[in-house]
Design a protein around this motif. Structure first.
Motif, PDB file in Angstrom:
ATOM      1  N   ASP A  80      59.008  22.927 -22.421  1.00  0.00           N
ATOM      2  CA  ASP A  80      57.751  23.013 -21.683  1.00  0.00           C
ATOM      3  C   ASP A  80      57.069  24.363 -21.886  1.00  0.00           C
ATOM      4  O   ASP A  80      55.843  24.443 -21.937  1.00  0.00           O
ATOM      5  CB  ASP A  80      57.997  22.778 -20.185  1.00  0.00           C
ATOM      6  CG  ASP A  80      58.204  21.305 -19.869  1.00  0.00           C
ATOM      7  OD1 ASP A  80      58.213  20.500 -20.828  1.00  0.00           O
ATOM      8  OD2 ASP A  80      58.340  20.977 -18.682  1.00  0.00           O
ATOM      9  N   ALA A  83      55.457  24.268 -25.242  1.00  0.00           N
ATOM     10  CA  ALA A  83      54.242  23.452 -25.157  1.00  0.00           C
ATOM     11  C   ALA A  83      53.118  24.250 -24.519  1.00  0.00           C
ATOM     12  O   ALA A  83      51.961  24.188 -24.957  1.00  0.00           O
ATOM     13  CB  ALA A  83      54.516  22.175 -24.355  1.00  0.00           C
ATOM     14  N   ARG A  86      51.720  26.747 -27.022  1.00  0.00           N
ATOM     15  CA  ARG A  86      50.859  26.040 -27.988  1.00  0.00           C
ATOM     16  C   ARG A  86      49.517  25.705 -27.360  1.00  0.00           C
ATOM     17  O   ARG A  86      48.459  25.876 -27.965  1.00  0.00           O
ATOM     18  CB  ARG A  86      51.532  24.735 -28.456  1.00  0.00           C
ATOM     19  CG  ARG A  86      52.782  24.928 -29.287  1.00  0.00           C
ATOM     20  CD  ARG A  86      53.161  23.647 -30.026  1.00  0.00           C
ATOM     21  NE  ARG A  86      53.487  22.540 -29.143  1.00  0.00           N
ATOM     22  CZ  ARG A  86      54.721  22.231 -28.742  1.00  0.00           C
ATOM     23  NH1 ARG A  86      55.752  22.950 -29.151  1.00  0.00           N
ATOM     24  NH2 ARG A  86      54.932  21.206 -27.938  1.00  0.00           N
ATOM     25  N   LYS A  87      49.588  25.227 -26.131  1.00  0.00           N
ATOM     26  CA  LYS A  87      48.365  24.806 -25.436  1.00  0.00           C
ATOM     27  C   LYS A  87      47.380  25.969 -25.279  1.00  0.00           C
ATOM     28  O   LYS A  87      46.181  25.813 -25.509  1.00  0.00           O
ATOM     29  CB  LYS A  87      48.756  24.238 -24.068  1.00  0.00           C
ATOM     30  CG  LYS A  87      47.613  23.940 -23.136  1.00  0.00           C
ATOM     31  CD  LYS A  87      47.972  22.886 -22.117  1.00  0.00           C
ATOM     32  CE  LYS A  87      49.011  23.365 -21.124  1.00  0.00           C
ATOM     33  NZ  LYS A  87      49.449  22.277 -20.242  1.00  0.00           N
ATOM     34  N   TYR A 115      44.112  18.753 -21.589  1.00  0.00           N
ATOM     35  CA  TYR A 115      45.508  19.124 -21.326  1.00  0.00           C
ATOM     36  C   TYR A 115      45.602  20.444 -20.578  1.00  0.00           C
ATOM     37  O   TYR A 115      46.640  20.781 -20.036  1.00  0.00           O
ATOM     38  CB  TYR A 115      46.321  19.162 -22.626  1.00  0.00           C
ATOM     39  CG  TYR A 115      46.836  17.798 -22.985  1.00  0.00           C
ATOM     40  CD1 TYR A 115      47.879  17.223 -22.253  1.00  0.00           C
ATOM     41  CD2 TYR A 115      46.270  17.055 -24.010  1.00  0.00           C
ATOM     42  CE1 TYR A 115      48.348  15.955 -22.537  1.00  0.00           C
ATOM     43  CE2 TYR A 115      46.722  15.784 -24.310  1.00  0.00           C
ATOM     44  CZ  TYR A 115      47.761  15.232 -23.571  1.00  0.00           C
ATOM     45  OH  TYR A 115      48.211  13.973 -23.849  1.00  0.00           O
TER      46      TYR A 115
ATOM     47  N   THR B   9      48.873  21.445 -15.743  1.00  0.00           N
ATOM     48  CA  THR B   9      49.045  20.009 -15.961  1.00  0.00           C
ATOM     49  C   THR B   9      47.711  19.394 -16.354  1.00  0.00           C
ATOM     50  O   THR B   9      46.673  19.819 -15.876  1.00  0.00           O
ATOM     51  CB  THR B   9      49.514  19.308 -14.677  1.00  0.00           C
ATOM     52  OG1 THR B   9      49.312  20.195 -13.606  1.00  0.00           O
ATOM     53  CG2 THR B   9      50.944  18.884 -14.780  1.00  0.00           C
ATOM     54  N   MET B 313      51.375  16.730 -28.792  1.00  0.00           N
ATOM     55  CA  MET B 313      52.374  17.772 -28.548  1.00  0.00           C
ATOM     56  C   MET B 313      51.885  19.103 -29.099  1.00  0.00           C
ATOM     57  O   MET B 313      52.051  20.148 -28.465  1.00  0.00           O
ATOM     58  CB  MET B 313      53.706  17.387 -29.185  1.00  0.00           C
ATOM     59  CG  MET B 313      54.440  16.295 -28.413  1.00  0.00           C
ATOM     60  SD  MET B 313      55.911  15.734 -29.298  1.00  0.00           S
ATOM     61  CE  MET B 313      56.813  14.955 -27.952  1.00  0.00           C
ATOM     62  N   ALA B 317      50.757  19.031 -25.091  1.00  0.00           N
ATOM     63  CA  ALA B 317      51.328  18.028 -24.191  1.00  0.00           C
ATOM     64  C   ALA B 317      52.823  18.277 -24.035  1.00  0.00           C
ATOM     65  O   ALA B 317      53.518  18.545 -25.013  1.00  0.00           O
ATOM     66  CB  ALA B 317      51.090  16.637 -24.747  1.00  0.00           C
ATOM     67  N   ARG B 318      53.299  18.230 -22.799  1.00  0.00           N
ATOM     68  CA  ARG B 318      54.738  18.350 -22.565  1.00  0.00           C
ATOM     69  C   ARG B 318      55.378  16.981 -22.722  1.00  0.00           C
ATOM     70  O   ARG B 318      54.693  15.971 -22.796  1.00  0.00           O
ATOM     71  CB  ARG B 318      54.989  18.873 -21.144  1.00  0.00           C
ATOM     72  CG  ARG B 318      54.462  20.264 -20.912  1.00  0.00           C
ATOM     73  CD  ARG B 318      54.369  20.544 -19.435  1.00  0.00           C
ATOM     74  NE  ARG B 318      53.484  19.581 -18.790  1.00  0.00           N
ATOM     75  CZ  ARG B 318      53.351  19.449 -17.469  1.00  0.00           C
ATOM     76  NH1 ARG B 318      54.066  20.201 -16.664  1.00  0.00           N
ATOM     77  NH2 ARG B 318      52.513  18.579 -16.962  1.00  0.00           N
ATOM     78  N   ARG B 319      56.710  16.971 -22.728  1.00  0.00           N
ATOM     79  CA  ARG B 319      57.404  15.685 -22.863  1.00  0.00           C
ATOM     80  C   ARG B 319      56.986  14.725 -21.767  1.00  0.00           C
ATOM     81  O   ARG B 319      56.742  13.552 -22.015  1.00  0.00           O
ATOM     82  CB  ARG B 319      58.910  15.905 -22.828  1.00  0.00           C
ATOM     83  CG  ARG B 319      59.362  16.600 -24.079  1.00  0.00           C
ATOM     84  CD  ARG B 319      60.850  16.602 -24.200  1.00  0.00           C
ATOM     85  NE  ARG B 319      61.176  16.821 -25.604  1.00  0.00           N
ATOM     86  CZ  ARG B 319      62.401  16.957 -26.065  1.00  0.00           C
ATOM     87  NH1 ARG B 319      63.417  16.892 -25.237  1.00  0.00           N
ATOM     88  NH2 ARG B 319      62.602  17.142 -27.336  1.00  0.00           N
ATOM     89  N   GLN B 320      56.915  15.239 -20.540  1.00  0.00           N
ATOM     90  CA  GLN B 320      56.570  14.325 -19.441  1.00  0.00           C
ATOM     91  C   GLN B 320      55.134  13.815 -19.572  1.00  0.00           C
ATOM     92  O   GLN B 320      54.835  12.714 -19.121  1.00  0.00           O
ATOM     93  CB  GLN B 320      56.819  14.975 -18.077  1.00  0.00           C
ATOM     94  CG  GLN B 320      55.872  16.059 -17.683  1.00  0.00           C
ATOM     95  CD  GLN B 320      56.634  17.354 -17.412  1.00  0.00           C
ATOM     96  OE1 GLN B 320      57.462  17.783 -18.216  1.00  0.00           O
ATOM     97  NE2 GLN B 320      56.375  17.961 -16.283  1.00  0.00           N
ATOM     98  N   ASP B 321      54.259  14.628 -20.204  1.00  0.00           N
ATOM     99  CA  ASP B 321      52.884  14.152 -20.411  1.00  0.00           C
ATOM    100  C   ASP B 321      52.875  12.956 -21.352  1.00  0.00           C
ATOM    101  O   ASP B 321      52.140  11.989 -21.147  1.00  0.00           O
ATOM    102  CB  ASP B 321      52.007  15.264 -20.996  1.00  0.00           C
ATOM    103  CG  ASP B 321      51.877  16.443 -20.037  1.00  0.00           C
ATOM    104  OD1 ASP B 321      51.941  16.210 -18.813  1.00  0.00           O
ATOM    105  OD2 ASP B 321      51.727  17.580 -20.518  1.00  0.00           O
ATOM    106  N   ILE B 322      53.694  13.056 -22.422  1.00  0.00           N
ATOM    107  CA  ILE B 322      53.774  11.954 -23.381  1.00  0.00           C
ATOM    108  C   ILE B 322      54.378  10.721 -22.712  1.00  0.00           C
ATOM    109  O   ILE B 322      53.890   9.599 -22.857  1.00  0.00           O
ATOM    110  CB  ILE B 322      54.622  12.365 -24.609  1.00  0.00           C
ATOM    111  CG1 ILE B 322      53.999  13.569 -25.311  1.00  0.00           C
ATOM    112  CG2 ILE B 322      54.799  11.192 -25.566  1.00  0.00           C
ATOM    113  CD1 ILE B 322      52.635  13.320 -25.911  1.00  0.00           C
TER     114      ILE B 322
END
Ligand SMILES: Nc1ncnc2c1ncn2[C@@H]1O[C@H](COP(=O)(O)OP(=O)(O)O)[C@@H](O)[C@H]1O
Ligand SMILES: [Mg+2]
Lengths: 229, 401
Positions: A80, A83, A86-87, A115, B9, B313, B317-322
């Motif tokens: 996380d 991520a 990156r975001k 996002y 989020t 990703m 996007a995080r894993r939970q977002d996917i």
């Protein structure tokens, strides 16, 4: 010249397991890029350019070595956290554009902002500004399938830049384009880079394009070698 | 590294919009999955509604006789050889069942003649209380009275009156009817009555006279049934043992059998329930089939959109977002299925009611039950593909093979 290394790798290695055998792709790589620098990564096909760029962009993690991103080690970062970096910090441009076919041009560009939690109206507003910057405002409502290759890459560049990242990573961004279009796209990338003073890493086969960057490095035999003019 | 990892989020609306967007274009495959969901959820809703209406109808049938009515049958192995009506009636009057309305019934078949027209009828000897006990309604004239006891009077059921009028001369109150060579004066005609399955009396096809009158018509008649009704505040179950005891004591040579409407209704609805559970189980099986179809569609969806997953990703996007992206899509699919299913189910149940000649009444629980079970199935079967998508690494997802 640069008082802070944006990225800094020491002794970074990466292997892929294939048919039960570990194939080293890059090994003991030392590589630094300063803030606002432009750098071309060249080398033969299969040399590990994409692998290097993916590690730089936190899409992949190194097996060994130290990697500092904006001065902080990311070796132990959670998924996380990667991520989130990156975001907030990185924009990607791909050879195959990777636009989402269902979404319109402007929705594709707005997606990174979504996002980040931005509401739809504001994200579309920002996306429109970015589309204007890349000369694609007229095509905002189109689907990616209705665009030419060069137009798709303009949209992809808008998407990479809409969140004002500090690092742009482009993996053969002109690999699917004809020469004329390729140089237009590169011109666009470089002009935005100058404007925003972002750090730009670009993987390319094209010597002409490589020469437009401040630095050129070659990936060969698993290591990264600086090419000096 | 807080400056790097502000965990923001994505907007909730984005998650939903994504689902609707991809849903729009999932195409024919999702139509098949949708069909499974619609059939499954529709059959659950239909079954619940059909069941509800069946029991409503059943309740209506029994309502005619009332759930407050008790039917006691006095069986006799000796074929009532030693019985005669007067004694039976006295026995019943001596029962001392206060707070109960009691009407003895003795029934024989016979012929009734009027104006040279003879028809087969059921002749019921009873007491005036029967009008209250069976809640009969008078069309013309009156029902039997205490003071009729020794008179030859008769009250006609609706069908009997109609049949006797069929040669053109409508039978009227005050006319005389010939029954087994006795003349009986018609004092009343009943309105059409709802026949109940439990009652020994077929009201519309019967004519009613005092017990003494029946004794004249058929000297061998005996009281075969006692019909009773409890007051509104009384529990019928509590009365049954007392009635049983008193009747058995009063009629020592007979075996007493008591039927309570409520028992029949309970038995019938119990039977209905098993049937419903069976159908609901079928609905659930169909629904699970639909769920498996949803899972397959979602797996195909995930593999088709592998690059998109990688791109998402890459942009943060995080894993939970996917995971949520695909889960919400599965949910959107099941929600649409649930809504269509509810519509289809209600339509089918309505059609069933119309064909059966019933009034349709919506079973309120059917909609939340059908929709929630469908959504549950959607989440359950959507979860696996969604988790599979979220477990891809960005590099795996973005690789072009
Ligand atoms: N996910 C992977 N699994 C196995 N092997 C891989 C994977 N990614 C890359 N490789 C291998 O690593 C080598 C370098 O790949 P890559 O970095 O894509 O090269 P380049 O971009 O320079 O053409 C290639 O031999 C490739 O087959
Ligand atoms: Mg490559």
């Amino acid at each position: 010249m640069h008082d802070l290394n944006f990225i800094s790798m020491r002794g970074v290695s990466k292997s892929y397991r294939h048919a039960g055998k570990l194939n080293p792709v890059i090994s003991q790589v030392d590589f630094q890029v300063g803030v606002g620098e432009t750098c071309a990564i060249i080398g033969p096909s299969g040399a590990g350019k994409s692998t290097l760029l993916n590690i730089v962009g936190l899409l992949d993690v190194a097996d060994a070595g130290e990697y500092l991103f904006m001065g902080r080690s990311v070796a132990n970062a959670q998924n996380d956290e990667l991520a989130a970096i990156r975001k907030m910090q990185i924009g990607f441009v791909f050879q195959n554009f990777n636009l989402i076919p269902r979404l319109t041009v402007i929705e594709n560009v707005a997606l990174p902002l979504r996002y980040r939690g931005m509401d739809r109206a504001h994200s579309l507003e920002h996306a429109m500004c970015m589309l204007q910057r890349v000369g694609m405002a007229q095509r905002a409502g189109y689907k990616p399938a209705d665009l030419s290759g060069g137009q798709k890459q303009r949209v992809a560049i808008a998407r990479a830049l809409v969140g004002e990242p500090s690092l742009i990573l482009a993996d053969e961004p002109t690999g699917s384009l004809d020469n004329q279009t390729a140089s237009e796209i590169l011109e666009l990338l470089l002009s935005i880079q100058k404007e925003k003073n972002v750090t730009l890493l670009i993987v390319t086969h094209d010597q002409g394009i490589a020469r437009l960057m401040q630095r050129q490095v070659v990936v060969r035999g698993g290591v990264v070698v600086e090419l000096n003019a | 590294m807080s400056f790097l990892t502000r965990l923001i989020t994505p907007a909730v609306t984005q998650v939903v919009e994504d689902a609707i967007d991809s849903f729009r274009t999932m195409g024919k495959r999702s139509v098949l999955a949708l069909l499974g969901i619609v059939i499954g959820s529709g059959s659950i809703v239909a079954v619940i509604n059909v069941g509800h209406n069946t029991s409503q109808e059943a309740a209506k049938i029994f309502q005619g006789m009332g759930v407050d009515t008790l039917f006691a049958k006095l069986n006799d192995e000796q074929r009532f050889k030693d019985s005669f009506l007067g004694m039976d009636a006295a026995n019943i009057r001596g029962l001392d069942l206060q707070h109960l309305m009691v009407a003895p019934v003795s029934e024989v078949s016979g012929k009734a003649g009027f104006n040279r027209l003879y028809i087969d009828v059921r002749i019921v000897g009873t007491e005036p209380a029967l009008i209250e006990v069976l809640k009969l309604s008078i069309s013309r004239g009156r029902f039997l009275h205490e003071f009729d006891r020794d008179d030859n009077v008769v009250v006609l059921g609706h069908t009997v009156a109609t049949s006797l009028s069929s040669n053109g001369l409508g039978i009227q109150v005050g006319e005389w009817l010939k029954i087994n060579n006795y003349l009986f004066k018609v004092v009343g005609i009943l309105q059409p009555a709802m026949e109940s399955m439990l009652s020994p009396v077929l009201t519309n096809h019967s004519l009613f006279m005092p017990l003494q009158g029946l004794a004249r018509v058929d000297s061998g008649a005996a009281i075969t049934d006692v019909i009773m009704r409890v007051g509104p505040a009384q529990k019928i179950e509590l009365v049954v043992p007392q009635v049983m005891e008193r009747l058995s004591a009063a009629f020592k040579t007979r075996t007493v059998e008591i039927v309570v409407a409520q028992q029949m209704i309970d038995a019938m609805s119990r039977q209905n329930k098993t049937f419903h559970y069976l159908l609901i189980a079928l609905g659930i099986i169909t629904l699970v089939g639909g769920g498996v179809a949803v899972m397959n569609v979602m797996y195909m969806n995930v593999s088709e959109r592998r690059i998109e997953i990688g791109l998402r990703m890459a942009i943060g996007a995080r894993r939970q977002d996917i995971r949520n992206l695909f889960l919400v899509e599965a949910l959107a699919l099941s929600t649409l299925g649930a809504v269509l299913g509810a519509g289809v189910g209600i339509a089918l149940a309505w059609l069933y009611a119309v064909i059966s000649g019933w009034a349709f009444e919506l079973a309120m629980l059917s909609i939340p039950l059908g929709v929630s079970s469908t959504l549950l199935v959607g989440v359950f079967f959507g979860l696996k593909p969604a988790i599979a998508a979220s477990r891809l690494t960005p590099v795996e997802a973005l690789r072009d093979y």
